[in-house]
Every structure is written in C-alpha cells, then in structure tokens.
Scaffold this active site. Structure first.
Site, PDB file in Angstrom:
ATOM      1  N   ASP A  39       3.970   0.205  12.175  1.00  0.00           N
ATOM      2  CA  ASP A  39       2.655  -0.399  11.742  1.00  0.00           C
ATOM      3  C   ASP A  39       2.391  -1.900  12.198  1.00  0.00           C
ATOM      4  O   ASP A  39       1.278  -2.341  11.900  1.00  0.00           O
ATOM      5  CB  ASP A  39       2.913  -0.174  10.109  1.00  0.00           C
ATOM      6  CG  ASP A  39       2.506   1.148   9.429  1.00  0.00           C
ATOM      7  OD1 ASP A  39       2.207   1.869  10.271  1.00  0.00           O
ATOM      8  OD2 ASP A  39       2.895   1.162   8.502  1.00  0.00           O
TER       9      ASP A  39
ATOM     10  N   ARG B  15      -9.213   0.534   4.008  1.00  0.00           N
ATOM     11  CA  ARG B  15      -8.279   1.388   3.612  1.00  0.00           C
ATOM     12  C   ARG B  15      -6.978   0.628   3.177  1.00  0.00           C
ATOM     13  O   ARG B  15      -6.185   1.127   2.114  1.00  0.00           O
ATOM     14  CB  ARG B  15      -7.955   2.574   4.820  1.00  0.00           C
ATOM     15  CG  ARG B  15      -8.885   3.589   4.821  1.00  0.00           C
ATOM     16  CD  ARG B  15      -8.086   4.675   5.653  1.00  0.00           C
ATOM     17  NE  ARG B  15      -6.695   4.634   5.507  1.00  0.00           N
ATOM     18  CZ  ARG B  15      -5.599   4.937   6.304  1.00  0.00           C
ATOM     19  NH1 ARG B  15      -5.918   5.235   7.435  1.00  0.00           N
ATOM     20  NH2 ARG B  15      -4.560   4.908   5.940  1.00  0.00           N
TER      21      ARG B  15
ATOM     22  N   VAL C 105       7.247   6.271  17.576  1.00  0.00           N
ATOM     23  CA  VAL C 105       7.175   6.964  16.207  1.00  0.00           C
ATOM     24  C   VAL C 105       6.021   8.074  16.201  1.00  0.00           C
ATOM     25  O   VAL C 105       5.879   9.016  15.755  1.00  0.00           O
ATOM     26  CB  VAL C 105       7.009   6.025  15.175  1.00  0.00           C
ATOM     27  CG1 VAL C 105       6.913   6.876  13.934  1.00  0.00           C
ATOM     28  CG2 VAL C 105       8.326   4.928  15.230  1.00  0.00           C
TER      29      VAL C 105
ATOM     30  N   CYS D 133      -4.561  12.901  12.356  1.00  0.00           N
ATOM     31  CA  CYS D 133      -5.350  11.585  12.078  1.00  0.00           C
ATOM     32  C   CYS D 133      -5.407  10.964  13.234  1.00  0.00           C
ATOM     33  O   CYS D 133      -5.026  11.332  14.565  1.00  0.00           O
ATOM     34  CB  CYS D 133      -4.815  10.902  11.071  1.00  0.00           C
ATOM     35  SG  CYS D 133      -3.206  10.063  11.404  1.00  0.00           S
TER      36      CYS D 133
ATOM     37  N   LYS E 292       0.944  -1.255  -0.061  1.00  0.00           N
ATOM     38  CA  LYS E 292       0.069  -0.020  -0.033  1.00  0.00           C
ATOM     39  C   LYS E 292       0.857   1.361   0.051  1.00  0.00           C
ATOM     40  O   LYS E 292       0.799   2.187  -0.847  1.00  0.00           O
ATOM     41  CB  LYS E 292      -0.981   0.070   1.268  1.00  0.00           C
ATOM     42  CG  LYS E 292      -1.872   1.399   1.529  1.00  0.00           C
ATOM     43  CD  LYS E 292      -2.582   1.167   2.819  1.00  0.00           C
ATOM     44  CE  LYS E 292      -1.627   1.617   3.883  1.00  0.00           C
ATOM     45  NZ  LYS E 292      -1.311   2.988   4.313  1.00  0.00           N
ATOM     46  N   ASN E 293       1.806   1.259   0.909  1.00  0.00           N
ATOM     47  CA  ASN E 293       2.412   2.466   1.152  1.00  0.00           C
ATOM     48  C   ASN E 293       3.613   2.860  -0.173  1.00  0.00           C
ATOM     49  O   ASN E 293       3.682   3.886  -0.395  1.00  0.00           O
ATOM     50  CB  ASN E 293       3.502   2.544   2.309  1.00  0.00           C
ATOM     51  CG  ASN E 293       2.404   2.761   3.707  1.00  0.00           C
ATOM     52  OD1 ASN E 293       1.287   3.013   3.423  1.00  0.00           O
ATOM     53  ND2 ASN E 293       3.070   2.540   4.691  1.00  0.00           N
TER      54      ASN E 293
ATOM     55  N   ARG F 124       0.730  14.379  13.247  1.00  0.00           N
ATOM     56  CA  ARG F 124       1.521  14.278  11.876  1.00  0.00           C
ATOM     57  C   ARG F 124       1.748  15.407  11.049  1.00  0.00           C
ATOM     58  O   ARG F 124       1.172  15.959  10.240  1.00  0.00           O
ATOM     59  CB  ARG F 124       0.579  13.283  11.360  1.00  0.00           C
ATOM     60  CG  ARG F 124       0.329  11.951  11.839  1.00  0.00           C
ATOM     61  CD  ARG F 124      -0.353  11.005  11.019  1.00  0.00           C
ATOM     62  NE  ARG F 124       0.593  10.109   9.957  1.00  0.00           N
ATOM     63  CZ  ARG F 124       0.360   9.020   9.472  1.00  0.00           C
ATOM     64  NH1 ARG F 124      -0.855   8.461   9.598  1.00  0.00           N
ATOM     65  NH2 ARG F 124       1.134   8.479   8.721  1.00  0.00           N
TER      66      ARG F 124
HETATM   67  C1  UD1 Z   1       4.730   6.675   6.760  1.00  0.00           C
HETATM   68  C2  UD1 Z   1       3.745   5.242   6.505  1.00  0.00           C
HETATM   69  C3  UD1 Z   1       2.946   5.021   7.673  1.00  0.00           C
HETATM   70  C4  UD1 Z   1       4.240   4.511   8.655  1.00  0.00           C
HETATM   71  C5  UD1 Z   1       4.870   5.692   8.959  1.00  0.00           C
HETATM   72  C6  UD1 Z   1       6.304   5.350   9.736  1.00  0.00           C
HETATM   73  C7  UD1 Z   1       2.936   5.933   4.152  1.00  0.00           C
HETATM   74  C8  UD1 Z   1       1.837   6.348   3.446  1.00  0.00           C
HETATM   75  N1  UD1 Z   1       2.505   5.888   5.462  1.00  0.00           N
HETATM   76  O1  UD1 Z   1       3.838   7.565   7.118  1.00  0.00           O
HETATM   77  O2  UD1 Z   1       2.118   3.770   7.406  1.00  0.00           O
HETATM   78  O3  UD1 Z   1       3.387   4.271  10.076  1.00  0.00           O
HETATM   79  O4  UD1 Z   1       5.627   6.239   7.614  1.00  0.00           O
HETATM   80  O5  UD1 Z   1       6.910   4.154   9.365  1.00  0.00           O
HETATM   81  O6  UD1 Z   1       4.050   5.761   3.829  1.00  0.00           O
HETATM   82  N2  UD1 Z   1       6.981  13.930  11.390  1.00  0.00           N
HETATM   83  C9  UD1 Z   1       7.411  15.157  11.889  1.00  0.00           C
HETATM   84  N3  UD1 Z   1       7.443  16.210  10.776  1.00  0.00           N
HETATM   85  C10 UD1 Z   1       7.441  15.892   9.485  1.00  0.00           C
HETATM   86  C11 UD1 Z   1       7.156  14.659   9.123  1.00  0.00           C
HETATM   87  C12 UD1 Z   1       6.856  13.717  10.160  1.00  0.00           C
HETATM   88  O7  UD1 Z   1       7.645  15.518  13.098  1.00  0.00           O
HETATM   89  O8  UD1 Z   1       7.542  17.002   8.584  1.00  0.00           O
HETATM   90  C13 UD1 Z   1       7.040  13.024  12.373  1.00  0.00           C
HETATM   91  C14 UD1 Z   1       5.378  12.251  12.532  1.00  0.00           C
HETATM   92  O9  UD1 Z   1       4.599  13.183  13.322  1.00  0.00           O
HETATM   93  C15 UD1 Z   1       5.916  10.876  13.158  1.00  0.00           C
HETATM   94  C16 UD1 Z   1       7.394  10.613  12.721  1.00  0.00           C
HETATM   95  O10 UD1 Z   1       7.683  11.944  12.017  1.00  0.00           O
HETATM   96  O11 UD1 Z   1       5.705  11.162  14.690  1.00  0.00           O
HETATM   97  C17 UD1 Z   1       7.204   9.524  11.449  1.00  0.00           C
HETATM   98  O12 UD1 Z   1       6.245   9.874  10.350  1.00  0.00           O
HETATM   99  P1  UD1 Z   1       6.691   9.865   9.073  1.00  0.00           P
HETATM  100  O13 UD1 Z   1       7.835   8.955   9.099  1.00  0.00           O
HETATM  101  O14 UD1 Z   1       6.714  11.072   8.262  1.00  0.00           O
HETATM  102  O15 UD1 Z   1       5.454   8.957   8.429  1.00  0.00           O
HETATM  103  P2  UD1 Z   1       4.487   9.096   7.333  1.00  0.00           P
HETATM  104  O16 UD1 Z   1       5.592   9.294   6.057  1.00  0.00           O
HETATM  105  O17 UD1 Z   1       3.329  10.088   7.546  1.00  0.00           O
END
Ligand code: UD1
Length: 457
Positions: free
Chosen positions: A332, A424, A354, A143, A49-50, A148
């Site tokens: 996950d 989803r 995380v 969410c 999915k991701n 996030r």
């Molecule tokens: C992706 C995955 C999700 C998985 C996650 C962590 C997709 C579509 N989703 O989500 O299934 O659980 O990686 O493996 O690929 N953060 C910040 N600032 C930012 C961006 C992120 O503080 O600008 C923080 C987030 O709040 C979170 C952490 O970093 O606490 C990890 O988030 P991130 O790795 O960005 O997850 P996603 O890419 O949203």
C-alpha cells in the site's frame, strides 16, 4: 471503421456512441494542486481504514451491540455500512463513533451491487457463517490492482467443516456449527487470516492458523474480538490460535491509527522538503516505512511515543524496494515511495510482489516528467531533478494518493481526476493538506455548452 474521438479538456466524445454522450458530459470533481509550496505543521492521523472495515464485519459475531471509536470518514466505510444494513444490522454514526447492533440478522445474502463496490465486504463471510450458520456472499471479482482470488478464505472455512459451493457467482456456505481446525495458508493473506480468525471465535474447539498474516490490522481485529470475549493468542505473529466460545458479547473499542495515511504524510513531507509532525501513530507499525525513508536520506524523529516528525533534507538517494507481507515493505506504500524515488538521485528498482497489476500510477508519473521503465512487475526508476504538473488520472486508491504527493512537489499545476478512489481511503486529505499550507482545490470543471460533435471523416 475507426471511431473519430475528440478531446475537450477532460471529456472525450466518441462519434459512434451517441447514447453515451450525456454520461460523458457529466462533469466529475477534480483536484487542482499548485506544487512547490512548502508545507508545515501537524497532521491528525485518522483511524485505520483496513481495521475499521474488518472490525465492522467482526461486529456480526456479537450478540450484543458494539461501539467503535476513531472510525474514519470514508466512502468505503459508508459502503460497508450499507452492506451490513442490507443484512438487517442497525448502525448509527455520530462523528467518528459508530454503533453497530447485530443482535438481529435478518438476511444472510449480501447484495452483489454493494459487494462488488467494496472487496473487503467479502470478509463478512466468516463471521456471518459462524454466527448464523448460513452465509451467501457474491464473489467480489477483480479490481484495478489484480484478480484478487478468495480460495484461501473458502478452503479454510471448508476445513472448519463448512459446506460450501459456488453457484451463479455466489459463495453459498452452511455449517450448523463450525469446528476447530488446523489451517495452513499457502500465502499470508490478510483477508483470509481475518475471515478465518473471526469464524474460529465461535467454532467448536481450537483452530490454529499457520502462515497467518501479521499485519497490525489483523492484531487490531484480534484485540477487538478479545474485547467481545473471544480467546485468541498469537495475533501479530505467523501462528494464531483461537479457542472457540459459544457466544460473544458487546464491546466498546478504539481503532488503531492508519499507518498508510501516516506513511503518506511522511512521504508528502519528504518530497516537499517540509517539516511535518504526524500524530497519533504507532511507530512500530511504520518500521519498514521509516527504515526505507532513512535509507533514501529522509530524517524521521520521534517527538513523543505516538508522534513522529519528518525533517527536510536537501538531497535524496535512490533505493530498491520489494513489497512483501508485513513486516516487509507494504504494497500500500509502493506507489507513494515510487513518487519519492522519481526525484531521488540515481537508480532505483521497485518490485511489486503482492499484487500483479499495481503499477497503474507509472504512466501518470511519466506524464509528470518521471523517468520509469516497467518490465514485468519491476519498475526501474532513474531520478530526475524535478516533476512538472500535468493533467493525470488516479487508477486506484494508493495510485491516486501518489499523484497527490507528486503534485505537491511538481513545478506548476496538476489536475487529478478519478477522485472516487482517493475518497475511498483518505479522510479529508485536502483539508489536512490545506492546513499544512498546500495550494489545493477541489472543483467540478465546467463543460463548455457549445461542444460540437465531430462528424465522421
Ligand atoms: C488487504 C488490504 C489491502 C492490502 C493487502 C495486502 C484490507 C481491506 N485490504 O487486502 O489494502 O493491500 O491486504 O497488504 O485489509 N490471495 C490469493 N488467494 C486468496 C487471498 C489472497 O491468492 O484467497 C492473494 C491476492 O491475490 C494477493 C495476495 O494474496 O496477491 C495478498 O492479498 P491479501 O493479503 O488477501 O489482501 P487483501 O486482504 O485483499
């Protein structure tokens, strides 16, 4: 005055909210699972999915049509398709093959109603900006699992020369042409790494991303971009280098298998003490998951380079887990492993590092007889001999999957509501489980027609 609330099965009627009653009466599908059925057989693992979601946004970079194979049939894929269509992209799906033609992008602003449903759609900001020079993305908002934020995406694009301001909840970005930059990410965010890597493919000059996310889906995206003609080195390590080119062409690309779906079925096999074979998989992507399963006492063997088998064991022992960015233990899989640990002997501690709010499954597992205490982001689990079926609600995607797995192991019937989360991210989960011998049924519960609305006291 305190509202008088009365429960009728899964439906709650609230005296003081008469205009909401018709909505509340709308019956939503639920999953009914009768646990303790031994499972057996093979499961075909769908495309990740991701990966699929981000590769769809990556197709925005290409000036020629792209074809993606092994696209999973999921509600999230449909939502991403709707967002790309709103940008003027042409899509056509035939089975698991998706054709994406982004030659003509007519819109540079994605609609909020669609972006708010699918956070990953924000990752289109980078490729859209790199390709068209303009991108306007509504902030996706929080969410169920946390706030996030997206400041790492925004700051990285600014370092590449983009002019970005946030107005009325929309990130507005302009750049005639992005410039290569040296970017250090405060945290190895998957989405930020992907957004910036995609943007850098069409930038002028060389970009390095340090402290980059190393998840297999980041590597898959890099391989897809390379198939489009991009120059990317080091994806899958913590330093990625991208040498920008002026144009990318089309490609025909196969998405990797979903490691989280694979992990879900490994846990399903372990918790029901069944023998299940899963394929295709990339065992290397599952190293932290397999290591933890073995620590708990679950046997996992490789039958072929892309095929794993989980074998039943009479007893499991508790283990401690801390979620981390890849190659650490994946967040996950946290809810799924918690379910397995609820019936493993002794004490376990799970620390979610995380996401700040990813323990929504705990109250539901308590309803099923688990013994779990929460303190901050830690869950302290004391193993119990068995779980018992109960009505429960999925609060997010992986929490819902964890409840399905818990239900398979529980004594009696479990009814799971909140299936919109499950749909989803799991391609045909109940059909796959039925094939393994699970007793599982999706029904739309009947609402009694003669419900009386309680009178105020
Ligand atoms: C992706 C995955 C999700 C998985 C996650 C962590 C997709 C579509 N989703 O989500 O299934 O659980 O990686 O493996 O690929 N953060 C910040 N600032 C930012 C961006 C992120 O503080 O600008 C923080 C987030 O709040 C979170 C952490 O970093 O606490 C990890 O988030 P991130 O790795 O960005 O997850 P996603 O890419 O949203």
């Amino acid at each position: 005055m305190v509202n008088k609330v009365q429960e009728y099965g899964n439906t709650v009627l609230t005296q003081s909210l008469p205009n909401q009653i018709p909505n509340l009466l709308e019956s939503k599908p639920v999953l009914q699972i009768w646990g303790k059925q031994p499972l057996q057989g093979q499961v075909r693992i769908s495309g990740a999915k991701n990966s699929a979601l981000v590769l769809m946004t990556g197709a925005l970079l290409a000036s020629e049509p792209c074809r993606l194979h092994n696209v999973p049939a999921l509600a999230d894929i449909k939502s991403m398709g709707d967002i790309l269509s709103a940008l003027g992209v042409k899509l056509s799906l035939d089975g698991n093959t998706l054709d994406i033609d982004a030659r003509h992008i007519s819109e540079t602003q994605a609609p909020y109603e669609l972006v708010s449903q699918l956070r990953a759609s924000f990752f289109a900001l980078g490729p859209l900006l790199a390709r068209t020079g303009v991108a306007q993305m509504p902030l996706p908002g929080g969410c169920a699992i946390g706030a996030r934020p997206v400041e790492l995406h925004v700051r990285g694009l600014q370092q590449m020369g983009a002019d970005i301001y946030i107005e009325h909840g929309v990130v507005r970005a302009h750049a005639r042409r992005l410039k290569g930059a040296k970017i250090y990410l405060d945290y190895p965010s998957v989405g930020a790494t992907e957004t910036l890597m995609m943007a850098a493919t069409l930038a002028d000059g060389t970009t390095t991303i340090k402290n980059a996310a190393q998840e297999p889906e980041v590597e898959d995206l890099a391989n897809f971009c390379r198939a489009l003609g991009a120059n990317i080195f080091g994806a899958g390590t913590n330093t990625i280098t991208i040498e920008g080119v002026s144009k990318l062409h089309g490609a025909d690309y196969r998405i990797i298998p979903d490691r989280i779906e694979a992990g879900t079925f490994l846990v399903a096999g372990a918790i029901t003490r069944s023998e299940i074979q899963i394929a295709p998989v990339v065992p290397e992507h599952l190293i932290p998951v397999i290591a933890k399963l073995r620590e708990i006492g679950v046997q996992v063997v490789a039958d072929a380079p892309d095929c794993l088998r989980v074998l039943p064991a009479p007893m499991y022992r508790g283990a401690d887990i801390e979620t981390r960015p890849h190659p650490g233990f994946p967040t996950d899989m946290q809810a799924l492993f918690m379910t397995l640990l609820t019936i493993s002997e002794g004490n376990s501690v799970i620390s979610e590092t995380v996401f700040e709010n990813r323990l929504g499954h705990v109250p539901e597992l308590l309803r099923m007889g688990a013994d779990i205490r929460i303190k901050g982001n830690h869950a302290f689990i004391q193993g119990v001999p068995q779980l018992s079926g109960a009505p429960v609600t999925g609060t997010d995607l992986r929490a819902s999957a964890a409840l399905v797995v818990a239900a398979l192991a529980a004594e009696g019937k479990t009814t799971i509501q909140g299936l919109q989360h499950l749909d989803r991210g799991y391609d045909g989960i109940e059909h796959k489980l039925l094939k393994l011998g699970a007793q599982i049924e999706r029904i739309v519960p009947e609402i009694p027609t003669d419900i009386g609305i309680p009178l105020p006291l």
